[in-house]
Design an enzyme around this catalytic site. Structure first.
Site, PDB file in Angstrom:
ATOM      1  N   LYS A 171      32.281 -23.362  31.430  1.00 20.86           N
ATOM      2  CA  LYS A 171      31.006 -23.675  32.082  1.00 20.86           C
ATOM      3  C   LYS A 171      29.855 -22.942  31.404  1.00 20.86           C
ATOM      4  O   LYS A 171      28.749 -23.448  31.348  1.00 20.86           O
ATOM      5  CB  LYS A 171      31.077 -23.306  33.565  1.00 20.86           C
ATOM      6  CG  LYS A 171      31.772 -24.384  34.381  1.00 20.86           C
ATOM      7  CD  LYS A 171      31.703 -24.082  35.860  1.00 20.86           C
ATOM      8  CE  LYS A 171      32.785 -23.126  36.256  1.00 20.86           C
ATOM      9  NZ  LYS A 171      32.892 -22.879  37.678  1.00 20.86           N
ATOM     10  N   ARG A 217      45.900 -24.306  31.516  1.00 24.82           N
ATOM     11  CA  ARG A 217      44.685 -25.079  31.687  1.00 24.82           C
ATOM     12  C   ARG A 217      44.645 -26.247  30.702  1.00 24.82           C
ATOM     13  O   ARG A 217      45.350 -26.244  29.699  1.00 24.82           O
ATOM     14  CB  ARG A 217      43.431 -24.204  31.533  1.00 24.82           C
ATOM     15  CG  ARG A 217      43.278 -23.525  30.193  1.00 24.82           C
ATOM     16  CD  ARG A 217      41.898 -22.868  30.057  1.00 24.82           C
ATOM     17  NE  ARG A 217      41.509 -22.115  31.233  1.00 24.82           N
ATOM     18  CZ  ARG A 217      40.299 -22.201  31.826  1.00 24.82           C
ATOM     19  NH1 ARG A 217      39.371 -22.975  31.343  1.00 24.82           N
ATOM     20  NH2 ARG A 217      40.017 -21.470  32.870  1.00 24.82           N
ATOM     21  N   GLU A 233      33.940 -21.987  41.522  1.00 21.57           N
ATOM     22  CA  GLU A 233      32.781 -21.128  41.667  1.00 21.57           C
ATOM     23  C   GLU A 233      31.560 -22.030  41.439  1.00 21.57           C
ATOM     24  O   GLU A 233      31.500 -22.713  40.423  1.00 21.57           O
ATOM     25  CB  GLU A 233      32.841 -20.029  40.604  1.00 21.57           C
ATOM     26  CG  GLU A 233      31.819 -18.970  40.825  1.00 21.57           C
ATOM     27  CD  GLU A 233      31.816 -17.914  39.725  1.00 21.57           C
ATOM     28  OE1 GLU A 233      32.785 -17.805  38.964  1.00 21.57           O
ATOM     29  OE2 GLU A 233      30.795 -17.213  39.655  1.00 21.57           O
TER      30      GLU A 233
HETATM   31  P1  ATP Z   1      35.278 -22.259  33.335  1.00 20.33           P
HETATM   32  O1  ATP Z   1      36.145 -21.453  32.436  1.00 20.33           O
HETATM   33  O2  ATP Z   1      35.046 -23.639  32.876  1.00 20.33           O
HETATM   34  O3  ATP Z   1      34.003 -21.588  33.688  1.00 20.33           O
HETATM   35  P2  ATP Z   1      36.464 -21.436  35.728  1.00 20.33           P
HETATM   36  O4  ATP Z   1      37.919 -21.213  35.748  1.00 20.33           O
HETATM   37  O5  ATP Z   1      35.590 -20.242  35.675  1.00 20.33           O
HETATM   38  O6  ATP Z   1      36.137 -22.477  34.621  1.00 20.33           O
HETATM   39  P3  ATP Z   1      36.246 -22.146  38.445  1.00 20.33           P
HETATM   40  O7  ATP Z   1      35.096 -22.730  39.133  1.00 20.33           O
HETATM   41  O8  ATP Z   1      36.619 -20.762  38.757  1.00 20.33           O
HETATM   42  O9  ATP Z   1      35.972 -22.307  36.922  1.00 20.33           O
HETATM   43  O10 ATP Z   1      37.502 -23.100  38.543  1.00 20.33           O
HETATM   44  C1  ATP Z   1      37.997 -23.666  39.722  1.00 20.33           C
HETATM   45  C2  ATP Z   1      39.443 -23.987  39.528  1.00 20.33           C
HETATM   46  O11 ATP Z   1      39.607 -24.878  38.437  1.00 20.33           O
HETATM   47  C3  ATP Z   1      40.247 -22.758  39.214  1.00 20.33           C
HETATM   48  O12 ATP Z   1      41.419 -22.757  40.008  1.00 20.33           O
HETATM   49  C4  ATP Z   1      40.572 -22.888  37.758  1.00 20.33           C
HETATM   50  O13 ATP Z   1      41.801 -22.306  37.467  1.00 20.33           O
HETATM   51  C5  ATP Z   1      40.599 -24.406  37.563  1.00 20.33           C
HETATM   52  N1  ATP Z   1      40.260 -24.743  36.191  1.00 20.33           N
HETATM   53  C6  ATP Z   1      39.160 -24.386  35.498  1.00 20.33           C
HETATM   54  N2  ATP Z   1      39.214 -24.843  34.237  1.00 20.33           N
HETATM   55  C7  ATP Z   1      40.376 -25.521  34.122  1.00 20.33           C
HETATM   56  C8  ATP Z   1      41.028 -26.220  33.059  1.00 20.33           C
HETATM   57  N3  ATP Z   1      40.464 -26.335  31.842  1.00 20.33           N
HETATM   58  N4  ATP Z   1      42.229 -26.791  33.310  1.00 20.33           N
HETATM   59  C9  ATP Z   1      42.785 -26.698  34.525  1.00 20.33           C
HETATM   60  N5  ATP Z   1      42.248 -26.050  35.564  1.00 20.33           N
HETATM   61  C10 ATP Z   1      41.055 -25.458  35.377  1.00 20.33           C
HETATM   62 MG    MG Z   2      36.022 -18.778  37.282  1.00 20.56          MG
END
Ligand code: ATP
Ligand code: MG
Length: 566
Positions: free
Chosen positions: A278, A268, A39
């Site tokens: 984020k 994760r 995102e």
């Molecule tokens: P955050 O919690 O940091 O805001 P998010 O999951 O909202 O992260 P996205 O932009 O939706 O961020 O993530 C893109 C991809 O990265 C998704 O498939 C998510 O599952 C993966 N991802 C995010 N954080 C991690 C992590 N700590 N370890 C592994 N994969 C991750």
């Molecule tokens: Mg997300």
């Protein structure tokens, strides 16, 4: 700047085993099509690297029947910005991966997604609900009690269709109506209790502008975007496990989808001494607690890049941690280990003294300068050798001298002897102090017979070897000594639900010093890696360095760091 990832197969984890079985069974014609779906609401962090290495790695491992898409899940216009889109593309490329022609945006599918919603309405599988967001939340029920049906649940498809069209036309205010999937208000899985799939949001979108005032929810847009792109394996993190039934419900109930992806989840990456959400990283940036998204203390890819971490190190770290189905916490040490392993192979060595203390070799002729030949990188002969100037006045590091030595201290002490690396041995004859009692100078003698590693004759064996820089030749260089951003392993957990994680920020996470470094350092190119011998790995800051005036960021200390607690 990019360093392409090699297609080396990782050992088979549960995801790779499952995919290998699909390929063997000829599912999807043996194709493996994955996606990385960020995102664009912030910069990518090291956790995302795990997902990038997995998704893009799989496509390399299964080439040529494979590809990996980069898809921006841009369904939330209020938090998204073009700056984030650009930084994400730069970071993925920097990690060594290439999406080729397969760059997509969920917003490209808004029209199709709208059509699928109309289809669900026509099938009696979606309805417009006039309840407020609070009412919807309150009537969802709990884990032990079923939800209550909305009074609008039984609206006819015709009425729903007309209302949904009016929602799109902008006739209602934010929050006045939503579109919900009609699934099961008594489902033990809360995500199936008529989830909201569209909401009204009068907001400008960074790509679609003002064309839309209704936006699909992530849980709705994601599976359908996967299907539209022909994704075969939709891999996400564990928190989406309970969303999987909704993912499947949508794939099964929308007709005419070109693909039938399925979702699987993995744990994760959580890393000690940092935060990874984020939202929290944004807070650090917005509140000025760090110097921007690319502050070298940040776990963002742009931050660790600026700190001097390398793509190869991050890829090998991601490979080493593997994939599991259970949440876990990974030690920052492990990441640093991979950084050292990689930098050890190619970082050029120099002598740098971070906390200088002057040494005068009283029996070395005044005005004489000699050049000592030293290897640029003992790990790689091809990097050649260089000449390091040596003269009567030198700097050594204050940590390499102890006036009252602790047990086990084998470096310079009053009356003691130590070897100057690649030069000769010196004996400390006198400690000079200023009026306040601070050491200003060490007066030493050198033994010419101890060159080329020769042992002192008639004196005890010399146990310590230290580095040095000729005072007259040394360059004064700004060095930024970065350390952990937080003082505790899990700032999130330790702050608790209502606590503030910033209370654990490490006040000593940045110390700026002026180091004395051998003169060759002045030609360091911004963005180049060095090992300051015996000290650590350093990176010429790509932003702030000027030609002839490099500024260094400490990437990581050497594991066998020479600092002894005093
Ligand atoms: P955050 O919690 O940091 O805001 P998010 O999951 O909202 O992260 P996205 O932009 O939706 O961020 O993530 C893109 C991809 O990265 C998704 O498939 C998510 O599952 C993966 N991802 C995010 N954080 C991690 C992590 N700590 N370890 C592994 N994969 C991750
Ligand atoms: Mg997300």
């Amino acid at each position: 700047m990019s360093d392409p990832a090699p297609a080396t197969p990782a050992s088979l984890d549960f995801i790779r085993e499952m995919i290998a079985a699909d390929v063997a069974a000829g599912r999807n014609g043996g194709q493996v099509i994955t996606r990385f779906p960020p995102e664009p609401n912030g910069y990518l962090h090291i956790g995302h690297a795990k997902s990038i290495c997995l998704n893009f790695g799989l496509s390399l491992e299964h080439a040529p029947n494979s590809r990996c898409h980069l898809r921006f899940d841009d369904t939330n216009p209020t938090k998204e910005e073009v700056e984030y889109v650009e930084s994400i593309m730069e970071d993925v490329k920097w990690l060594g991966f290439d999406w080729g022609d397969h760059l997509f945006y969920a917003s490209d599918y808004f029209e199709k997604l709208y059509g699928f919603a109309v289809q669900l309405i026509e099938k009696g599988l979606a309805y417009v609900d006039d309840q407020t967001p609070e009412q919807i939340r309150e009537t969802r029920g709990t884990l032990t009690t079923p939800g209550t049906a909305s009074p609008f649940r039984e609206r006819s498809p015709e009425e729903n269709k007309a209302l949904f069209a009016r929602m799109r036309a902008g006739e209602f205010q934010n929050g006045e109506k939503v579109l919900r999937a009609k699934i099961d208000m008594a489902s033990p899985n809360m995500n199936l209790r008529d989830p909201v799939i569209y909401r009204i949001l009068h907001a400008h979108h960074h790509r679609t502008g003002d064309a839309w005032c209704i936006y699909p929810m992530y849980d709705y847009a994601h599976p359908l975007s996967d299907a539209l792109e022909g994704i075969t394996h939709s891999l996400c993190t564990l928190e989406f496990e309970h969303h999987r039934p909704l993912y499947e419900w949508l794939i099964n109930n929308v007709d005419g989808l070109p693909g039938a992806p399925y979702q699987r989840e993995f744990a994760r990456l959580n890393l000690t001494y940092t935060v990874m959400s984020k939202r929290k990283l944004l807070r650090l940036v917005k509140d000025g607690l760090v110097n921007g998204w690319d502050d070298p203390r940040m776990p963002t890819l742009s931050g660790i890049r600026r700190r001097g971490y390398t793509p190869a190190a991050i890829r090998s770290f991601c490979k080493a941690i593997g994939l599991t189905k259970y949440p876990s916490l990974t030690e920052l040490n492990l990441l640093e280990h991979h950084v050292r392993e990689d930098l050890n192979k190619h970082a050029l060595r120099v002598y740098a003294v971070l906390k200088p203390i002057k040494v005068v070799l009283t029996n070395y002729p005044e005005g004489q300068v000699e050049h000592v030949e030293v290897p640029n990188n003992p790990e790689n002969e091809a990097d050649g050798k260089r000449q390091v100037p040596l003269s009567r006045e030198l700097y050594i590091d204050a940590d390499d001298f102890m006036e009252t030595p602790v047990q086990g201290f084998h470096r310079l002490v009053p009356g003691g002897e130590v070897r100057l690396k690649y030069a000769f041995c010196i004996i400390c004859q006198e400690v000079i102090k200023d009026a306040a009692g601070n050491i200003t100078e060490l007066r030493c003698t050198y033994d010419d017979a101890t060159r080329h590693g020769a042992k002192p004759i008639g004196r005890p064996k010399v146990k310590g070897t230290i580095h040095w820089v000729s005072a007259a030749h040394a360059a004064d260089v700004e060095v930024r000594l970065y350390d952990k951003l937080f003082t505790v392993e899990q700032p999130d957990e330790q702050a608790g639900e209502d606590g503030d994680f910033t209370q654990f920020l490490n006040p000593a996470s940045l110390e700026v010093v002026t180091a004395k470094i051998e003169p060759s350092i002045l030609s360091a190119k911004p963005g180049s890696h060095y090992q300051f011998e015996r000290v650590g790995y350093f990176f010429a800051d790509p932003k702030d360095s000027q030609p002839g005036k490099p500024i260094f960021n400490r990437t990581v200390q050497l594991k066998d760091g020479f600092v002894v607690k005093k």
